[in-house]
Design a protein around this motif. Structure first.
Motif, PDB file in Angstrom:
ATOM      1  N   THR A 107       8.211  18.656  34.550  1.00  0.00           N
ATOM      2  CA  THR A 107       8.856  17.707  35.457  1.00  0.00           C
ATOM      3  C   THR A 107       9.883  16.856  34.713  1.00  0.00           C
ATOM      4  N   ARG A 108       9.653  16.618  33.420  1.00  0.00           N
ATOM      5  CA  ARG A 108      10.634  15.841  32.658  1.00  0.00           C
ATOM      6  C   ARG A 108      11.950  16.598  32.526  1.00  0.00           C
ATOM      7  N   THR A 109      11.871  17.894  32.173  1.00  0.00           N
ATOM      8  CA  THR A 109      13.106  18.656  32.028  1.00  0.00           C
ATOM      9  C   THR A 109      13.810  18.832  33.367  1.00  0.00           C
ATOM     10  N   VAL A 110      13.038  18.932  34.449  1.00  0.00           N
ATOM     11  CA  VAL A 110      13.643  19.012  35.778  1.00  0.00           C
ATOM     12  C   VAL A 110      14.413  17.731  36.077  1.00  0.00           C
ATOM     13  N   SER A 111      13.795  16.590  35.803  1.00  0.00           N
ATOM     14  CA  SER A 111      14.460  15.309  36.048  1.00  0.00           C
ATOM     15  C   SER A 111      15.720  15.168  35.207  1.00  0.00           C
ATOM     16  N   ASP A 112      15.635  15.548  33.928  1.00  0.00           N
ATOM     17  CA  ASP A 112      16.806  15.461  33.056  1.00  0.00           C
ATOM     18  C   ASP A 112      17.931  16.361  33.549  1.00  0.00           C
ATOM     19  N   ALA A 113      17.575  17.574  33.999  1.00  0.00           N
ATOM     20  CA  ALA A 113      18.596  18.512  34.475  1.00  0.00           C
ATOM     21  C   ALA A 113      19.271  17.993  35.739  1.00  0.00           C
ATOM     22  N   ILE A 114      18.489  17.452  36.665  1.00  0.00           N
ATOM     23  CA  ILE A 114      19.060  16.924  37.906  1.00  0.00           C
ATOM     24  C   ILE A 114      19.975  15.744  37.614  1.00  0.00           C
ATOM     25  N   ARG A 115      19.560  14.899  36.694  1.00  0.00           N
ATOM     26  CA  ARG A 115      20.307  13.677  36.418  1.00  0.00           C
ATOM     27  C   ARG A 115      21.536  13.922  35.539  1.00  0.00           C
ATOM     28  N   GLU A 116      21.406  14.808  34.541  1.00  0.00           N
ATOM     29  CA  GLU A 116      22.458  14.941  33.536  1.00  0.00           C
ATOM     30  C   GLU A 116      23.057  16.342  33.417  1.00  0.00           C
TER      31      GLU A 116
END
Length: 249
Positions: A107-116
């Motif tokens: 979920t962390r990498t998903v959040s980072d990908a969506i945001r950045e």
């Protein structure tokens, strides 16, 4: 690349633990995706609203209740997805992937990908975010035209820069080879790929279908550690049941 998109299923919110840290995207590395072609979709209703001064994208997602006069957001596939991870839910398909060994998605990498991450349009999967960290590209496919809120449909990893990945502290050689073998199997599911499997070392089994797979240098196949079957293509893996596993596993 063959489509990896799964059904929407029931979705649950992207949890609070998904925003551990921000990571800048590596635009140059992400642009090397051969199978992703950027497109310039026609001006959509969302873009016209933005030009008119409506900048609050979260307002575009409302519950649809025709009996109470509710209003649909009327979003189209051409509308770029929002970059707020807290608005996204996870499909059953993606939640299953989070639990599988050798996926390297969280979920962390998903959040980072969506945001950045870099946003691209793909004619097969639709909108996808791509973020490169430590030589590995995290790809996240999202959708929001068939649901009342945006969802994470699926996600996977690819080796963007093998040398950088091997030098990164977060990966070891087995991690990098696992990512490479899994991606190669998925790129052409029905095509045997012995030459792409042969140089890899995968000593920690990863899961595809019902099988837990590994391989050693020089072997032109992946082997199931449970049933012993050997495979050279993803289609061969997914079309054969594992004899050592019960139907419920």
């Amino acid at each position: 690349m063959a489509s990896r998109q799964g059904g929407s299923g029931d979705a649950e919110p992207l949890g609070p633990g998904s925003t551990e840290r921000r990571t800048a995207s590596t635009t140059a590395a992400a642009s090397r995706e051969d199978d992703v072609r950027p497109r310039s979709p026609p001006e959509s209703p969302a873009r016209r609203r933005a030009r008119a001064g409506r900048s609050d994208r979260s307002a575009d997602y409302r519950s649809i209740d025709s009996h109470r006069g509710g209003e649909s957001a009327a979003r189209t596939p051409e509308d770029p997805p929002v970059r707020d991870p807290s608005l996204y839910a996870l499909t059953d398909h993606f939640r299953e992937r989070l639990e599988q060994p050798g996926r390297y998605v969280s979920t962390r990498t998903v959040s980072d990908a969506i945001r950045e991450g870099q946003l691209r349009w793909n004619s097969t999967d639709g909108w996808r975010f791509a973020l490169v960290e430590g030589g590995v590209r995290f790809v996240v496919v999202v959708g929001d035209t068939e649901t009342n809120s945006p969802v994470v449909v699926t996600g996977w990893t690819e080796v963007a820069d093998r040398e950088a990945a091997l030098e990164a502290s977060r990966w070891d050689g087995v991690d990098v080879d696992t990512i490479a073998v899994r991606a190669a199997l998925s790129e052409a599911a029905s095509t045997p790929i012995p030459d792409r499997i042969r140089p890899r070392t995968v000593t920690r089994p990863f899961e595809v279908g019902e099988h837990r797979l590994e391989t050693e240098p020089g072997e032109p196949f992946v082997r199931c550690t449970d049933c012993g079957c050997r495979f050279r293509s993803k289609e061969g893996i997914t079309s054969r049941r594992c004899r050592q596993r019960s139907p419920g596993r």
